[in-house]
Motif scaffolding. Structure first.
Motif, PDB file in Angstrom:
ATOM      1  N   GLU A 199     -35.967 104.050 -33.507  1.00 36.88           N
ATOM      2  CA  GLU A 199     -34.634 104.014 -32.889  1.00 36.88           C
ATOM      3  C   GLU A 199     -34.353 102.635 -32.314  1.00 36.88           C
ATOM      4  OE1 GLU A 199     -33.161 107.461 -30.930  1.00 36.88           O
ATOM      5  OE2 GLU A 199     -35.027 108.564 -31.285  1.00 36.88           O
ATOM      6  N   LEU A 200     -33.212 102.073 -32.703  1.00 36.25           N
ATOM      7  CA  LEU A 200     -32.846 100.713 -32.312  1.00 36.25           C
ATOM      8  C   LEU A 200     -32.254 100.666 -30.917  1.00 36.25           C
ATOM      9  CD1 LEU A 200     -31.048  99.684 -35.638  1.00 36.25           C
ATOM     10  CD2 LEU A 200     -33.412  99.165 -34.974  1.00 36.25           C
ATOM     11  N   GLU A 201     -32.491  99.551 -30.257  1.00 36.37           N
ATOM     12  CA  GLU A 201     -31.827  99.323 -28.969  1.00 36.37           C
ATOM     13  C   GLU A 201     -30.325  99.185 -29.193  1.00 36.37           C
ATOM     14  OE1 GLU A 201     -33.186  96.227 -26.429  1.00 36.37           O
ATOM     15  OE2 GLU A 201     -35.306  96.593 -26.869  1.00 36.37           O
ATOM     16  N   GLU A 202     -29.557  99.618 -28.221  1.00 37.46           N
ATOM     17  CA  GLU A 202     -28.106  99.493 -28.322  1.00 37.46           C
ATOM     18  C   GLU A 202     -27.694  98.027 -28.150  1.00 37.46           C
ATOM     19  OE1 GLU A 202     -26.246 102.049 -25.524  1.00 37.46           O
ATOM     20  OE2 GLU A 202     -27.052 103.894 -26.424  1.00 37.46           O
ATOM     21  N   THR A 203     -26.616  97.653 -28.827  1.00 40.26           N
ATOM     22  CA  THR A 203     -26.068  96.310 -28.669  1.00 40.26           C
ATOM     23  C   THR A 203     -25.609  96.136 -27.223  1.00 40.26           C
ATOM     24  OG1 THR A 203     -25.307  96.363 -30.958  1.00 40.26           O
ATOM     25  CG2 THR A 203     -24.365  94.670 -29.539  1.00 40.26           C
ATOM     26  N   SER A 204     -25.880  94.973 -26.657  1.00 44.65           N
ATOM     27  CA  SER A 204     -25.561  94.731 -25.256  1.00 44.65           C
ATOM     28  C   SER A 204     -24.473  93.674 -25.104  1.00 44.65           C
ATOM     29  CB  SER A 204     -26.818  94.261 -24.516  1.00 44.65           C
ATOM     30  OG  SER A 204     -27.207  92.967 -24.993  1.00 44.65           O
ATOM     31  N   ALA A 205     -23.992  93.525 -23.877  1.00 46.16           N
ATOM     32  CA  ALA A 205     -23.011  92.476 -23.569  1.00 46.16           C
ATOM     33  C   ALA A 205     -23.610  91.100 -23.835  1.00 46.16           C
ATOM     34  CB  ALA A 205     -22.561  92.605 -22.120  1.00 46.16           C
ATOM     35  N   ASP A 215     -25.731  90.371 -26.201  1.00 47.24           N
ATOM     36  CA  ASP A 215     -25.645  90.165 -27.649  1.00 47.24           C
ATOM     37  C   ASP A 215     -24.251  89.688 -28.040  1.00 47.24           C
ATOM     38  OD1 ASP A 215     -28.287  90.961 -28.272  1.00 47.24           O
ATOM     39  OD2 ASP A 215     -27.709  93.074 -28.274  1.00 47.24           O
ATOM     40  N   VAL A 216     -23.238  90.328 -27.481  1.00 46.42           N
ATOM     41  CA  VAL A 216     -21.859  89.957 -27.797  1.00 46.42           C
ATOM     42  C   VAL A 216     -21.568  88.529 -27.335  1.00 46.42           C
ATOM     43  CG1 VAL A 216     -19.411  90.504 -27.427  1.00 46.42           C
ATOM     44  CG2 VAL A 216     -21.092  92.355 -27.711  1.00 46.42           C
ATOM     45  N   TYR A 217     -22.072  88.180 -26.167  1.00 45.76           N
ATOM     46  CA  TYR A 217     -21.901  86.816 -25.658  1.00 45.76           C
ATOM     47  C   TYR A 217     -22.497  85.799 -26.640  1.00 45.76           C
ATOM     48  CZ  TYR A 217     -22.344  82.704 -22.630  1.00 45.76           C
ATOM     49  OH  TYR A 217     -22.266  81.430 -22.109  1.00 45.76           O
ATOM     50  N   ALA A 218     -23.703  86.079 -27.126  1.00 48.98           N
ATOM     51  CA  ALA A 218     -24.362  85.166 -28.064  1.00 48.98           C
ATOM     52  C   ALA A 218     -23.586  85.059 -29.372  1.00 48.98           C
ATOM     53  CB  ALA A 218     -25.788  85.650 -28.339  1.00 48.98           C
ATOM     54  N   ALA A 222     -31.117  94.449 -32.064  1.00 43.90           N
ATOM     55  CA  ALA A 222     -31.198  95.350 -33.210  1.00 43.90           C
ATOM     56  C   ALA A 222     -31.607  94.593 -34.470  1.00 43.90           C
ATOM     57  CB  ALA A 222     -29.857  96.050 -33.424  1.00 43.90           C
ATOM     58  N   TYR A 223     -31.068  93.399 -34.649  1.00 40.00           N
ATOM     59  CA  TYR A 223     -31.414  92.567 -35.809  1.00 40.00           C
ATOM     60  C   TYR A 223     -32.925  92.316 -35.835  1.00 40.00           C
ATOM     61  CZ  TYR A 223     -31.498  88.451 -38.911  1.00 40.00           C
ATOM     62  OH  TYR A 223     -31.779  87.564 -39.926  1.00 40.00           O
ATOM     63  N   GLN A 224     -33.480  91.923 -34.721  1.00 37.49           N
ATOM     64  CA  GLN A 224     -34.910  91.621 -34.649  1.00 37.49           C
ATOM     65  C   GLN A 224     -35.757  92.872 -34.906  1.00 37.49           C
ATOM     66  OE1 GLN A 224     -35.695  89.598 -30.945  1.00 37.49           O
ATOM     67  NE2 GLN A 224     -34.021  88.162 -31.251  1.00 37.49           N
ATOM     68  N   GLU A 225     -35.319  94.008 -34.368  1.00 39.59           N
ATOM     69  CA  GLU A 225     -36.067  95.252 -34.576  1.00 39.59           C
ATOM     70  C   GLU A 225     -36.027  95.683 -36.039  1.00 39.59           C
ATOM     71  OE1 GLU A 225     -35.858  97.761 -30.468  1.00 39.59           O
ATOM     72  OE2 GLU A 225     -34.033  97.692 -31.660  1.00 39.59           O
ATOM     73  N   ALA A 245     -15.105  95.179 -26.696  1.00 36.88           N
ATOM     74  CA  ALA A 245     -16.234  95.761 -27.432  1.00 36.88           C
ATOM     75  C   ALA A 245     -16.855  96.929 -26.683  1.00 36.88           C
ATOM     76  CB  ALA A 245     -17.282  94.683 -27.695  1.00 36.88           C
ATOM     77  N   GLU A 246     -16.861  96.839 -25.361  1.00 29.91           N
ATOM     78  CA  GLU A 246     -17.486  97.886 -24.544  1.00 29.91           C
ATOM     79  C   GLU A 246     -16.789  99.224 -24.728  1.00 29.91           C
ATOM     80  OE1 GLU A 246     -19.351  98.276 -20.048  1.00 29.91           O
ATOM     81  OE2 GLU A 246     -17.706  96.874 -20.430  1.00 29.91           O
ATOM     82  N   THR A 247     -15.485  99.195 -24.988  1.00 30.53           N
ATOM     83  CA  THR A 247     -14.727 100.442 -25.163  1.00 30.53           C
ATOM     84  C   THR A 247     -15.102 101.178 -26.437  1.00 30.53           C
ATOM     85  OG1 THR A 247     -12.884  99.356 -26.330  1.00 30.53           O
ATOM     86  CG2 THR A 247     -12.764  99.440 -23.918  1.00 30.53           C
ATOM     87  N   CYS A 248     -15.760 100.482 -27.381  1.00 34.08           N
ATOM     88  CA  CYS A 248     -16.136 101.129 -28.647  1.00 34.08           C
ATOM     89  C   CYS A 248     -17.635 101.028 -28.881  1.00 34.08           C
ATOM     90  CB  CYS A 248     -15.361 100.533 -29.818  1.00 34.08           C
ATOM     91  SG  CYS A 248     -15.623  98.772 -30.041  1.00 34.08           S
ATOM     92  N   GLY A 249     -18.399 101.055 -27.799  1.00 35.31           N
ATOM     93  CA  GLY A 249     -19.851 101.063 -27.929  1.00 35.31           C
ATOM     94  C   GLY A 249     -20.431  99.796 -28.512  1.00 35.31           C
ATOM     95  N   PHE A 250     -19.758  98.665 -28.302  1.00 33.54           N
ATOM     96  CA  PHE A 250     -20.224  97.363 -28.802  1.00 33.54           C
ATOM     97  C   PHE A 250     -20.418  97.354 -30.330  1.00 33.54           C
ATOM     98  CE2 PHE A 250     -21.726  97.160 -24.314  1.00 33.54           C
ATOM     99  CZ  PHE A 250     -20.980  96.060 -23.927  1.00 33.54           C
TER     100      PHE A 250
END
Length: 290
Positions: free
Chosen positions: A237-243, A245-248, A80-83, A268-273
């Motif tokens: 429309e931005l891509e959703e944050t992924s696992a 992304d959270v790992y990084a 999302a940051y890059q987009e 994080a997954e329980t709240c849509g990252f």
């Protein structure tokens, strides 16, 4: 409250210098700052601190980004940051308009503020539901560096246009634009008409704006059809944050134990990252490891 040292004041002066460099002139930068004057900015820039209070230094520090960063949090270039960076750069370079849509907590505000801090002639405006038309226009004027006290809305608009037209590559960023009330939103629609081809414009919001525009079109509300057409009838429309992304983000912020990272990802997954939740989860995991 302790007195500021000369070293601390010098650090604020350097942050102020970087802030001023983002504007066409020092006077324009001074005009964008609340509770200060061009004379005060000039004195600090020239190292003349004698008549400047610590309170004024702290006020400036809060506005120009000279305050210490919380726990040295590292921002990671997620998808999302890059987009968002791409959309901002594209709008500024080609003076076009784009409405960026992304989930709450995906990093829209953080990315926009970083971009504004790193680039000249980029102006960030945070919208809110309690803004009236006068508040809205005068906030744009102040952010651009115009003192609009005592001006009518028409006069303020004229000053904004006169100043923007003279800039090399201006960009206005409106964050949470979908929160504006209907009267202000109608005024908001006229913004594009006045600044078309003169300034890049980026709107940031959640996908609620799609429903709002859709209803405006369905009920033929004034201005909606024209505005939607000039947006190109589409949203960025931005891509959703992924696992991943959270790992990084975990790795960049000092959480490297795989078990702890997995816990953060599951949380994080329980709240849509939501990245606000991610930040809190990393903080908690690091505190528990101490």
């Amino acid at each position: 409250m302790e007195q500021l040292s000369r070293q601390e004041k010098d650090a604020i002066r350097e942050a102020l210098r970087a802030y001023v460099d983002r504007y066409p002139s020092q006077n324009k930068a001074a005009g964008s700052l609340k509770g200060t004057s061009a004379g005060t900015v000039s004195s600090i820039m020239n190292g003349k601190y004698e008549n400047i209070s610590d309170e004024m230094f702290r006020n400036l520090a809060a506005q120009v980004g000279a305050l210490p960063k919380a726990a040295d949090w590292q921002v990671v270039e997620t998808s999302a940051y890059q987009e968002i960076r791409y959309a901002l750069d594209d709008a500024q370079r080609w003076r076009n308009v784009t409405w960026v849509v992304g989930e709450a907590g995906c990093g829209k505000t953080t990315t926009a503020r970083i971009y504004a801090r790193e680039n000249r002639e980029v102006f960030y405006i945070l919208c809110s539901e309690d803004m009236r038309r006068g508040d809205f226009v005068r906030e744009i004027a102040r952010t651009v560096g115009i003192r609009a006290e005592g001006c009518t809305l028409r006069e303020a608009w004229g000053l904004i246009l006169d100043n923007v037209i003279q800039m090399d590559a201006p960009l206005l960023i409106f964050d949470e634009a979908d929160k504006l009330t209907e009267p202000v939103f109608h005024y908001f629609i006229s913004l594009y008409n006045k600044l078309e081809d003169k300034c890049g414009i980026i709107f940031l919001s959640t996908d609620y704006i799609k429903r709002r525009i859709s209803l405006g079109l369905r009920y033929r509300k004034p201005g909606y059809k024209e505005f939607f057409s000039r947006m190109g009838r589409k949203y960025f429309e931005l891509e959703e944050t992924s696992a991943n992304d959270v790992y990084a983000i975990c790795m960049a912020n000092g959480l490297q134990e795989r078990k702890k990272i997995d816990e953060v990802i599951r949380d994080a997954e329980t709240c849509g990252f939501d990245l606000r939740r991610v930040k809190k989860a990393i903080h908690r995991a690091k505190r528990m490891s101490e």
